[in-house]
Design an enzyme around this catalytic site. Structure first.
Site, short mmCIF file in Angstrom:
data_model
loop_
_atom_site.label_atom_id
_atom_site.label_comp_id
_atom_site.label_asym_id
_atom_site.label_seq_id
_atom_site.Cartn_x
_atom_site.Cartn_y
_atom_site.Cartn_z
N GLU A 242 40.24 46.38 35.04
CA GLU A 242 40.37 45.10 35.75
C GLU A 242 41.78 45.08 36.31
O GLU A 242 42.74 44.83 35.57
CB GLU A 242 40.18 43.92 34.79
CG GLU A 242 38.79 43.82 34.19
CD GLU A 242 37.75 43.30 35.17
OE1 GLU A 242 38.08 43.04 36.34
OE2 GLU A 242 36.59 43.17 34.75
N CYS A 276 45.70 37.29 39.03
CA CYS A 276 45.02 38.39 39.71
C CYS A 276 44.09 37.87 40.80
O CYS A 276 43.90 38.51 41.82
CB CYS A 276 44.24 39.23 38.71
SG CYS A 276 43.07 38.28 37.73
P1 NAD Z 1 50.93 46.34 33.61
O1 NAD Z 1 50.00 47.31 34.21
O2 NAD Z 1 52.38 46.51 33.79
O3 NAD Z 1 50.71 46.24 32.03
C1 NAD Z 1 49.46 45.89 31.46
C2 NAD Z 1 49.39 46.40 30.05
O4 NAD Z 1 49.41 47.82 30.06
C3 NAD Z 1 50.54 45.97 29.13
O5 NAD Z 1 50.01 45.66 27.86
C4 NAD Z 1 51.40 47.24 29.06
O6 NAD Z 1 52.17 47.35 27.88
C5 NAD Z 1 50.33 48.31 29.11
N1 NAD Z 1 50.80 49.64 29.56
C6 NAD Z 1 51.88 49.95 30.29
N2 NAD Z 1 51.93 51.28 30.51
C7 NAD Z 1 50.84 51.81 29.93
C8 NAD Z 1 50.30 53.12 29.84
N3 NAD Z 1 50.91 54.17 30.40
N4 NAD Z 1 49.14 53.30 29.18
C9 NAD Z 1 48.49 52.25 28.63
N5 NAD Z 1 48.95 50.98 28.67
C10 NAD Z 1 50.11 50.76 29.32
O7 NAD Z 1 50.46 44.91 34.17
P2 NAD Z 1 51.16 43.51 33.96
O8 NAD Z 1 52.39 43.47 34.80
O9 NAD Z 1 51.26 43.21 32.51
O10 NAD Z 1 50.03 42.53 34.54
C11 NAD Z 1 49.95 42.13 35.87
C12 NAD Z 1 48.86 42.90 36.59
O11 NAD Z 1 47.61 42.68 35.93
C13 NAD Z 1 48.66 42.40 38.02
O12 NAD Z 1 48.47 43.50 38.87
C14 NAD Z 1 47.39 41.58 37.92
O13 NAD Z 1 46.69 41.44 39.12
C15 NAD Z 1 46.62 42.34 36.90
N6 NAD Z 1 45.58 41.50 36.29
C16 NAD Z 1 44.27 41.76 36.59
C17 NAD Z 1 43.28 40.95 36.07
C18 NAD Z 1 41.83 41.20 36.37
O14 NAD Z 1 40.99 40.65 35.67
N7 NAD Z 1 41.49 42.02 37.35
C19 NAD Z 1 43.62 39.88 35.23
C20 NAD Z 1 44.96 39.64 34.96
C21 NAD Z 1 45.94 40.46 35.50
#
Ligand code: NAD
Length: 499
Positions: A242, A276
């Site tokens: 997502e 998002c």
């Molecule tokens: P991010 O990708 O920076 O981090 C998300 C999660 O991934 C965190 O828990 C982080 O610690 C973890 N993470 C980081 N590096 C990783 C790796 N290499 N392997 C596994 N996990 C890792 O995202 P963010 O800044 O926390 O969130 C914002 C983003 O999320 C925006 O792009 C937003 O659109 C998206 N989002 C999407 C939805 C949806 O339902 N489509 C909902 C909410 C947010």
């Protein structure tokens, strides 16, 4: 309570983005920590699986009641941890509770064993399909919707019969820990490990991807989503992604412009635009452009940022995100766009006041990339066809919306997105009976609805011979008679028009 199984040496702090107040200190879990939790989770999942749909439903419902009664705790954690005004936390909690309620209520209908037609060639067989739990599911969540995304992953994972290991964002760890521990408050008889939290930065998330969990449900950004998929590929662990969005709204000539302006202002500014499915782009047809812009200007100018419990919008949660907003606004203005409301002066860290940009070239960062701030681009389209083409003109495809009194459904069908709302915005997110997810760079797989429950299962086919029907095709020897019978049946059954 999920006890810490091993002493951890490294920790990190979570602080309120506006005040710097320390909210909590959390361990950085390692691959070894995760392996221990996975072993416990596998044992606990057997207990959970044996409860059956009704036993699980009872426990999830108990949990929902406990959460509703304790909602003040979560309003407070969300407000302190991410600076969100309490109505934003409430909106997420409402959607999360609705997911838990719906998933528990519908899991048996969607997943329980069903009899299906065996087909002509196997008429003597009973055929059944069932949807079995995968085992242990890893759920990784972002900071921008920490309540909703945690409960969403837990709801569908648990209702489908799995154990769940939750890794919340390092910026919203308190919410994730609360979500998991509340399950045990409501269900003290549940075995340790059925629901577990682990905390840490990207490395901890990557270790969870490589841990051997049976599926990884990831919600976050596109670049991290790619890394998650690559790490999961090492063990062929299936993934649900997502990811981000750049949601567009089409405003047609016959739109209710007051309703459109009100919804678009809220949809783009809510949660400081850190959503998002936030409205990031609007395509308004030329004939109603000026009237619509005047209404948006009036509404957006009334929205202001602050740290009150009931502020319209709160601070930006991540300093880096403020710089992305600055880059997008600068680029849009340099390329010829104009600011209808606010501008670069609206960026006052940790706050960003509403910014409405108009006539921004389609190749600008503010049109093509996720901005994730209280910024909306309103561009003018010649007509509805032009608006649809440009709405579909990014690599994302999460949500979308359309305002039109008479042509909503036909415009909605042509928008390339996982969900579309007609004459409002974002509503599909709060309806657990509908699938939620994206296309293109917004990811794949679905939370919510029948599809969301099946996402956390594997389909199992079972057949049983009920009676002998002449010569058995599933044993040797092969006979000429048998071949001739099938030869004729094949021609009669498939060699003419059929439905
Ligand atoms: P991010 O990708 O920076 O981090 C998300 C999660 O991934 C965190 O828990 C982080 O610690 C973890 N993470 C980081 N590096 C990783 C790796 N290499 N392997 C596994 N996990 C890792 O995202 P963010 O800044 O926390 O969130 C914002 C983003 O999320 C925006 O792009 C937003 O659109 C998206 N989002 C999407 C939805 C949806 O339902 N489509 C909902 C909410 C947010």
């Amino acid at each position: 309570m999920t006890a810490q199984l091993k002493p951890v040496t490294e920790t990190f702090e979570v602080r309120n983005p506006a005040t710097g107040e320390l909210v909590g200190t959390y361990p950085v879990h390692t691959a070894e920590d995760i392996a221990e939790r996975l072993t416990k989770a596998r044992a606990a999942q057997v207990w959970w699986g044996d409860l059956g749909f009704r036993g699980r439903k009872k426990r999830i419902q108990r949990w929902v009641r406990w959460l509703a009664r304790d909602c003040d705790t979560l309003y407070d954690i969300g407000f302190r941890e991410t600076g969100k005004p309490k109505p934003d936390v409430q909106f997420e909690l409402l959607a999360g509770l609705e997911d838990l309620r719906w998933a528990a209520a519908h899991a048996e209908r969607v997943l329980a064993e069903k009899r299906v037609a065996p087909g002509l060639a196997m008429l003597n067989f009973d055929a059944r399909v069932s949807y079995e739990p995968l085992g242990v599911v890893g759920v990784i969540t972002p900071w921008n919707a920490p309540v909703y995304t945690a409960f969403c992953g837990l709801a569908y994972g648990l209702a489908a019969g799995n154990a769940v290991i939750l890794k919340p964002s390092e910026l919203s760890a308190a919410t994730g820990v609360y979500a998991v521990e509340s399950f045990y408050k409501a269900n003290p008889d549940a075995p340790e490990g059925l629901v577990t939290w682990i905390t840490g930065l990207g490395d901890t998330g990557a270790a969870l991807c490589r841990s051997g969990v049976d599926k990884l449900a990831f919600t976050g950004s596109v670049p991290t989503g790619r890394r998650v998929m690559a790490a999961c590929a090492e063990n062929l662990t299936p993934v649900l992604l997502e990811l981000g969005g750049k949601d567009a709204t089409v405003v047609a000539e016959d739109a209710d412009l007051d309703a459109a302006a009100a919804s678009i202002t809220w949809g783009s500014m809510w949660n400081s635009g850190q959503a998002c499915v936030g409205v990031e782009r609007v395509y308004v047809v030329e004939a109603v452009r000026d009237e619509f812009l005047a209404k948006v200007k009036e509404r957006a100018a009334q929205v202001s940022a602050g740290l009150e419990e009931l502020s319209a919008i709160g601070p930006m949660t991540v300093p880096n995100q403020i710089e992305i907003v600055r880059r997008h606004v600068t680029d849009a203005l340099e390329k010829g766009g104009t600011a209808l409301v606010g501008g670069l002066e609206s960026i006052k860290p940790p706050y960003v006041e509403p910014i409405v940009l108009v006539d921004v070239p389609e190749d600008s960062a503010a049109v093509q990339e996720e901005t994730f701030g209280p910024v909306v681009v309103v561009n003018t389209a010649k007509d509805v066809d032009d608006a649809i083409e440009r709405a579909n003109g990014t690599s994302f495809g999460l949500g979308s919306s359309v305002f039109s009194k008479s042509h909503g459904p036909e415009i909605a069908r042509r928008l390339r997105a996982g969900g579309t709302t007609i004459n409002s915005v974002l509503t599909f997110v709060g309806m657990p009976s509908l699938p939620f997810g994206g296309v293109g760079d917004s990811g794949f797989g679905r939370f919510h609805g029948d599809d969301g429950l099946r996402e956390f299962t594997r389909a199992k086919a079972t057949t049983r011979k009920r009676f002998d029907m002449g010569e058995d095709m599933q044993v040797f020897p092969r006979t000429k008679e048998q071949f001739d019978v099938v030869y004729k049946v094949l021609k009669v059954r498939y060699g003419r028009r059929f439905r």
